[in-house]
Design an enzyme around this catalytic site. Sequence first.
Site, short mmCIF file in Angstrom:
data_model
loop_
_atom_site.label_atom_id
_atom_site.label_comp_id
_atom_site.label_asym_id
_atom_site.label_seq_id
_atom_site.Cartn_x
_atom_site.Cartn_y
_atom_site.Cartn_z
N GLU A 1 -16.55 -14.67 -47.60
CA GLU A 1 -15.56 -14.05 -46.70
C GLU A 1 -14.12 -14.37 -47.14
O GLU A 1 -13.24 -13.50 -47.08
CB GLU A 1 -15.78 -14.56 -45.27
CG GLU A 1 -14.85 -13.99 -44.25
CD GLU A 1 -15.09 -12.51 -43.99
OE1 GLU A 1 -16.14 -12.17 -43.44
OE2 GLU A 1 -14.22 -11.70 -44.35
N LYS B 1 -9.48 -7.80 -55.21
CA LYS B 1 -10.07 -7.78 -53.86
C LYS B 1 -10.77 -6.45 -53.58
O LYS B 1 -11.83 -6.41 -52.95
CB LYS B 1 -9.00 -8.10 -52.81
CG LYS B 1 -8.55 -9.55 -52.92
CD LYS B 1 -7.29 -9.82 -52.15
CE LYS B 1 -6.83 -11.26 -52.33
NZ LYS B 1 -5.44 -11.47 -51.90
#
Length: 328
Positions: free
Chosen positions: A135, A211
């Site tokens: 995460e 990302k």
Amino acid sequence: MRIAILGFGSVGRGIAQIIAEKNLGLTITAIADSKSGCMDSTGIDPLEIIKRKEDTGLCGEKGITAEYIIQNAEYDALVEVTPTNAETAEPSLGYIRLALSEGRHVVTSNKGPIALNYNELKELAEENGICLKFEATVCGAIPIIQTLQYGLAGNRVKKLYGIFNGTCNYILTRMADEKLTYKEALLEARELGYAEADPTYDVEGIDAAIKLVILANTIFGINKRLEDVEITGINSLTSQALELAEEDELTIRLIGEINNEKGTLKVSPRVIPKDHTLVVHDTLNAVTIDTDLAGEITLIGKGAGSIETASAIISDLLFISNCHDRGP
Ligand SMILES: NC(=O)c1ccc[n+]([C@@H]2O[C@H](COP(=O)([O-])OP(=O)(O)OC[C@H]3O[C@@H](n4cnc5c(N)ncnc54)[C@H](OP(=O)(O)O)[C@@H]3O)[C@@H](O)[C@H]2O)c1
């Protein structure tokens, strides 16, 4: 659940601090930094090691290495929070492979191995019946992966776009609000510790692109590499461009976008209305998820920081301990 932490910098110490302050059922049994390590199967006092690290620069004894800890400490989950290497993913990749092969869950904030080797690592985790969670690799404290995997289960995500890099957002905010030049705003970001001494990855849009690659490969299952992302950074943006935008109540933000329908990934400065939801200030991150059932959902929060990033790591650890507890 017993955890071993590799890397005792900003994030590693944030995790230790949270474990010291909250009764979460997590016990630290080993810690390593680049030069030393400590192990105690009955539990390490997190505050004592934070103090030792501050006083001596070491978290333990020289000679106890990360590899030694992975193979010899007693732990259920490895927390891998060593520096990111976006070219080779090492040494983190080797550490994660080793821990998964040893049958230990892995939680990491390290973008390198997840961007470069996710499929291989996922298979290894599945073969061993354990979890690999990450995460903290995207947008720090924002639970973007949890939201996409579980909160929006059953939805088809058409598009996902937003602000994935707090350093660029800070620079653009300061250029617009204080009429600073790019160089002045970058210098200020460095002085405040928001930008690295070498800010290339941030300002050229590479960090945001990594990302996007992580989300594309892990959530959308569209196999992408960094070379597949169309990238334009903010490094050649002029104050005049921002002033022109300002005249029409617009501003500029570095937006990363995954178009899941077209299978494209893009990072570029874009002109958007000043009152747009994605116009967040300073180092904040913001992501809009456009779905078929839930419509648009926007998450806004801190994309970096010791405790904020540790929050994402702790959430992954508690997910594992709730869903997959191996017991003592
Ligand atoms: N900081 C954030 O806000 C943030 C947000 C999202 C993701 N991340 C990611 O999280 C990771 C950790 O970030 P950070 O800010 O905590 O970094 P950091 O402050 O630079 O700390 C890195 C730690 O890793 C240790 N280390 C270096 N090489 C090692 C090795 N070979 N084996 C074991 N330990 C090693 C360092 O040891 P020494 O102490 O001995 O130098 C240090 O304790 C990075 O991958 C980063 O990209 C960070």
